[in-house]
Design a protein around this motif. Structure first.
Motif, PDB file in Angstrom:
ATOM      1  N   SER A   1       0.832  -1.187   0.000  1.00 55.10           N
ATOM      2  CA  SER A   1       0.000   0.000   0.000  1.00 55.10           C
ATOM      3  C   SER A   1       0.874   1.245   0.000  1.00 55.10           C
ATOM      4  CB  SER A   1      -0.897   0.001   1.255  1.00 55.10           C
ATOM      5  OG  SER A   1      -1.468   1.261   1.489  1.00 55.10           O
ATOM      6  N   GLN A   2       0.359   2.320  -0.633  1.00 56.92           N
ATOM      7  CA  GLN A   2       1.052   3.600  -0.595  1.00 56.92           C
ATOM      8  C   GLN A   2       0.868   4.303   0.742  1.00 56.92           C
ATOM      9  OE1 GLN A   2      -0.894   5.028  -4.440  1.00 56.92           O
ATOM     10  NE2 GLN A   2       1.142   5.938  -4.642  1.00 56.92           N
ATOM     11  N   VAL A   3      -0.098   3.841   1.519  1.00 52.19           N
ATOM     12  CA  VAL A   3      -0.430   4.497   2.778  1.00 52.19           C
ATOM     13  C   VAL A   3       0.074   3.713   3.990  1.00 52.19           C
ATOM     14  CG1 VAL A   3      -2.347   5.271   4.255  1.00 52.19           C
ATOM     15  CG2 VAL A   3      -2.453   5.624   1.774  1.00 52.19           C
ATOM     16  N   ALA A   4       0.005   2.416   3.949  1.00 50.79           N
ATOM     17  CA  ALA A   4       0.349   1.591   5.108  1.00 50.79           C
ATOM     18  C   ALA A   4       1.739   1.929   5.635  1.00 50.79           C
ATOM     19  CB  ALA A   4       0.266   0.111   4.745  1.00 50.79           C
ATOM     20  N   GLY A   5       1.812   2.202   6.918  1.00 51.47           N
ATOM     21  CA  GLY A   5       3.066   2.554   7.562  1.00 51.47           C
ATOM     22  C   GLY A   5       3.482   3.995   7.393  1.00 51.47           C
ATOM     23  N   LEU A   6       2.760   4.736   6.529  1.00 54.46           N
ATOM     24  CA  LEU A   6       3.153   6.103   6.194  1.00 54.46           C
ATOM     25  C   LEU A   6       2.014   7.110   6.353  1.00 54.46           C
ATOM     26  CD1 LEU A   6       5.058   5.238   2.890  1.00 54.46           C
ATOM     27  CD2 LEU A   6       6.122   5.851   5.077  1.00 54.46           C
ATOM     28  N   ALA A   7       0.938   6.711   7.004  1.00 51.57           N
ATOM     29  CA  ALA A   7      -0.253   7.562   7.069  1.00 51.57           C
ATOM     30  C   ALA A   7       0.038   8.886   7.767  1.00 51.57           C
ATOM     31  CB  ALA A   7      -1.376   6.827   7.785  1.00 51.57           C
ATOM     32  N   ASP A   8      -0.505   9.945   7.178  1.00 47.45           N
ATOM     33  CA  ASP A   8      -0.477  11.266   7.814  1.00 47.45           C
ATOM     34  C   ASP A   8      -1.771  11.517   8.585  1.00 47.45           C
ATOM     35  OD1 ASP A   8       2.006  12.286   6.475  1.00 47.45           O
ATOM     36  OD2 ASP A   8       0.766  12.040   4.668  1.00 47.45           O
ATOM     37  N   ILE A   9      -2.896  11.135   7.975  1.00 40.08           N
ATOM     38  CA  ILE A   9      -4.221  11.405   8.540  1.00 40.08           C
ATOM     39  C   ILE A   9      -4.874  10.087   8.944  1.00 40.08           C
ATOM     40  CG2 ILE A   9      -6.522  12.338   8.080  1.00 40.08           C
ATOM     41  CD1 ILE A   9      -5.205  14.246   6.054  1.00 40.08           C
ATOM     42  N   LEU A  10      -5.272  10.000  10.206  1.00 36.28           N
ATOM     43  CA  LEU A  10      -5.958   8.823  10.727  1.00 36.28           C
ATOM     44  C   LEU A  10      -7.429   9.179  10.909  1.00 36.28           C
ATOM     45  CD1 LEU A  10      -3.339   7.914  13.492  1.00 36.28           C
ATOM     46  CD2 LEU A  10      -3.440   7.056  11.134  1.00 36.28           C
ATOM     47  N   VAL A  11      -8.283   8.531  10.136  1.00 33.15           N
ATOM     48  CA  VAL A  11      -9.720   8.801  10.185  1.00 33.15           C
ATOM     49  C   VAL A  11     -10.367   7.718  11.039  1.00 33.15           C
ATOM     50  CG1 VAL A  11     -11.831   9.122   8.844  1.00 33.15           C
ATOM     51  CG2 VAL A  11      -9.621   9.812   7.885  1.00 33.15           C
ATOM     52  N   VAL A  12     -10.910   8.125  12.178  1.00 30.16           N
ATOM     53  CA  VAL A  12     -11.478   7.146  13.104  1.00 30.16           C
ATOM     54  C   VAL A  12     -12.924   6.840  12.726  1.00 30.16           C
ATOM     55  CG1 VAL A  12      -9.946   7.823  14.975  1.00 30.16           C
ATOM     56  CG2 VAL A  12     -12.178   8.937  14.753  1.00 30.16           C
ATOM     57  N   PRO A  13     -13.415   5.645  13.068  1.00 30.99           N
ATOM     58  CA  PRO A  13     -14.776   5.271  12.656  1.00 30.99           C
ATOM     59  C   PRO A  13     -15.883   5.958  13.439  1.00 30.99           C
ATOM     60  CG  PRO A  13     -13.756   3.495  13.910  1.00 30.99           C
ATOM     61  CD  PRO A  13     -12.684   4.505  13.663  1.00 30.99           C
ATOM     62  N   ASN A  14     -15.585   6.394  14.679  1.00 32.65           N
ATOM     63  CA  ASN A  14     -16.615   7.049  15.487  1.00 32.65           C
ATOM     64  C   ASN A  14     -15.949   7.878  16.578  1.00 32.65           C
ATOM     65  OD1 ASN A  14     -16.021   5.250  17.723  1.00 32.65           O
ATOM     66  ND2 ASN A  14     -17.186   3.694  16.606  1.00 32.65           N
ATOM     67  N   ILE A  15     -16.763   8.634  17.299  1.00 33.09           N
ATOM     68  CA  ILE A  15     -16.215   9.581  18.271  1.00 33.09           C
ATOM     69  C   ILE A  15     -15.565   8.884  19.456  1.00 33.09           C
ATOM     70  CG2 ILE A  15     -18.292   9.880  19.689  1.00 33.09           C
ATOM     71  CD1 ILE A  15     -17.720  12.934  19.594  1.00 33.09           C
ATOM     72  N   GLU A  16     -16.057   7.699  19.832  1.00 31.48           N
ATOM     73  CA  GLU A  16     -15.437   6.994  20.953  1.00 31.48           C
ATOM     74  C   GLU A  16     -13.998   6.620  20.647  1.00 31.48           C
ATOM     75  OE1 GLU A  16     -19.825   6.494  21.469  1.00 31.48           O
ATOM     76  OE2 GLU A  16     -18.453   6.172  19.789  1.00 31.48           O
ATOM     77  N   VAL A  17     -13.776   6.062  19.455  1.00 31.65           N
ATOM     78  CA  VAL A  17     -12.407   5.702  19.057  1.00 31.65           C
ATOM     79  C   VAL A  17     -11.538   6.957  18.989  1.00 31.65           C
ATOM     80  CG1 VAL A  17     -10.971   4.729  17.225  1.00 31.65           C
ATOM     81  CG2 VAL A  17     -13.149   3.643  17.810  1.00 31.65           C
ATOM     82  N   GLY A  18     -12.079   8.016  18.411  1.00 38.35           N
ATOM     83  CA  GLY A  18     -11.323   9.247  18.284  1.00 38.35           C
ATOM     84  C   GLY A  18     -10.966   9.844  19.627  1.00 38.35           C
ATOM     85  N   ASN A  19     -11.912   9.854  20.555  1.00 36.11           N
ATOM     86  CA  ASN A  19     -11.681  10.423  21.872  1.00 36.11           C
ATOM     87  C   ASN A  19     -10.617   9.637  22.632  1.00 36.11           C
ATOM     88  OD1 ASN A  19     -12.515  10.520  24.984  1.00 36.11           O
ATOM     89  ND2 ASN A  19     -13.160  12.438  24.026  1.00 36.11           N
ATOM     90  N   VAL A  20     -10.708   8.314  22.561  1.00 30.41           N
ATOM     91  CA  VAL A  20      -9.726   7.473  23.262  1.00 30.41           C
ATOM     92  C   VAL A  20      -8.341   7.640  22.636  1.00 30.41           C
ATOM     93  CG1 VAL A  20      -9.043   5.101  23.752  1.00 30.41           C
ATOM     94  CG2 VAL A  20     -11.412   5.804  24.101  1.00 30.41           C
ATOM     95  N   LEU A  21      -8.262   7.674  21.310  1.00 25.15           N
ATOM     96  CA  LEU A  21      -6.967   7.838  20.655  1.00 25.15           C
ATOM     97  C   LEU A  21      -6.360   9.191  21.001  1.00 25.15           C
ATOM     98  CD1 LEU A  21      -4.750   6.907  18.761  1.00 25.15           C
ATOM     99  CD2 LEU A  21      -6.165   7.640  16.819  1.00 25.15           C
ATOM    100  N   TYR A  22      -7.173  10.238  20.939  1.00 24.79           N
ATOM    101  CA  TYR A  22      -6.726  11.598  21.271  1.00 24.79           C
ATOM    102  C   TYR A  22      -6.145  11.629  22.680  1.00 24.79           C
ATOM    103  CZ  TYR A  22      -7.370  16.716  22.034  1.00 24.79           C
ATOM    104  OH  TYR A  22      -7.201  18.053  22.320  1.00 24.79           O
ATOM    105  N   LYS A  23      -6.904  11.130  23.655  1.00 20.16           N
ATOM    106  CA  LYS A  23      -6.472  11.232  25.045  1.00 20.16           C
ATOM    107  C   LYS A  23      -5.347  10.258  25.373  1.00 20.16           C
ATOM    108  CE  LYS A  23     -10.706  13.389  26.591  1.00 20.16           C
ATOM    109  NZ  LYS A  23     -11.986  13.298  27.330  1.00 20.16           N
ATOM    110  N   SER A  24      -5.281   9.149  24.660  1.00 18.20           N
ATOM    111  CA  SER A  24      -4.152   8.227  24.840  1.00 18.20           C
ATOM    112  C   SER A  24      -2.848   8.878  24.375  1.00 18.20           C
ATOM    113  CB  SER A  24      -4.388   6.931  24.062  1.00 18.20           C
ATOM    114  OG  SER A  24      -5.482   6.208  24.580  1.00 18.20           O
TER     115      SER A  24
END
Length: 307
Positions: free
Chosen positions: A231-254
């Motif tokens: 993949s052109q993206v795998a291992g090199l991602a700049d933008i991580l798009v989370v599936p929902n707000i719970e995942v995003g909130n946990v990732l942000y605070k982690s």
């Protein structure tokens, strides 16, 4: 751009803009304002309890130069006045101070006096994480609870605009899921694959999108290679798009509390960027967010003018 210090340097070298702060009676907010003023990044209109703000400025000996303090009777009025300053051309950016997110969003989304555009509003956080030589964008950790496919496409477009604003062209976007294969029983994997196909066919422009990708193989080349992902993206991602707000909130605070990552955060999609960090975030995070907002506002203005 590989770190947030470069973000500050870039903003410092650009013409300063004016930022309207709602509920500015907060020490961490005023520390960030002082730093931004000292660096020449922005000028400020400070809305809130005028006496409380002036007392804080005096007791902490903040040097705010030509910043203007305007009194507001309560939090709702403070937000309304800050939003109005942007709508009326007195300021270029809105900043959330010591006020609940719901209160400032109510002012921004007001049909008569707000900053609505008809576009999806989304939260974009930019992280500097030790051990990585690039910035990471996480979206959406604060606005859209359970976005559908079309909303996710708009969230990606918003984040691409922010990436472009700080000089990252054709960012690599990873729609995140629990696994890297499509599983009909896991809707996040199906939508990730559809977003990838939409980008391939030009429905989402200005980015390279590939998914679904689990977090490890989105950010680590070693993990992606170990799993045999091409993949052109795998291992090199700049933008991580989370599936929902719970995942995003946990990732942000982690990232903030476990990884001690530095961050900047905005809401975009309105007529102007909105500096929106947690009330618990440090003045450093607020300063980085101010710089990010200034660059994003300048980028939006240049695009509106067709340049």
């Amino acid at each position: 751009m590989k770190n947030l210090a470069q973000l500050l340097g870039t903003a410092r070298d650009r013409p300063s803009l004016t930022i309207a702060v709602a509920a500015a009676e907060d020490v961490e907010v005023l520390k960030a304002v002082e730093e931004a003023v000292r660096m020449g990044i922005a000028n400020f209109l400070l809305f809130g309890d005028k006496k409380a703000i002036e007392d804080m400025v005096c007791s902490h000996q903040f040097e705010l130069k030509e910043s203007v303090i305007k009194d507001a009777k309560d939090l709702a009025e403070s937000c309304k006045l800050a939003v109005a300053a942007v709508r009326d051309g007195e300021a270029d950016v809105v900043m959330k101070g010591l006020v609940p997110t719901s209160t400032i969003l109510k002012a921004i989304l007001n049909k008569e006096g707000g900053l609505r555009t008809g576009n999806v509003l989304s939260h974009v956080a930019v992280f500097e994480v030790d051990g990585f030589n690039r910035l990471f964008f996480v979206t959406d950790a604060a606005m859209n609870i359970s976005p559908d496919l079309q909303t996710k496409a708009e969230i990606i477009r918003n984040s691409v605009d922010v990436a472009n604003a700080i000089g990252i062209t054709q960012p690599k976007v990873a729609p995140i899921a629990a696994v890297e294969v499509v599983n009909p029983e896991m809707p996040a994997t199906v939508e990730a694959a559809l977003l990838s196909k939409m980008a391939e066919r030009g429905q989402i422009k200005g980015a390279t999108i590939d998914g679904p990708l689990a977090l490890d193989n989105a950010i680590s080349l070693e993990a992606a290679r170990h799993k045999g992902i091409q993949s052109q993206v795998a291992g090199l991602a700049d933008i991580l798009v989370v599936p929902n707000i719970e995942v995003g909130n946990v990732l942000y605070k982690s990232l903030v509390y476990f990884a001690r990552a530095k961050l900047a955060a905005l809401v975009v999609g309105a007529k102007a960027p909105v500096v929106l960090t947690s009330r618990a975030d440090s003045h450093e995070a607020k300063l980085y967010s101010i710089a990010l907002a200034v660059l994003t506002a300048q980028y939006m203005s240049s695009n509106d003018n067709g340049s």
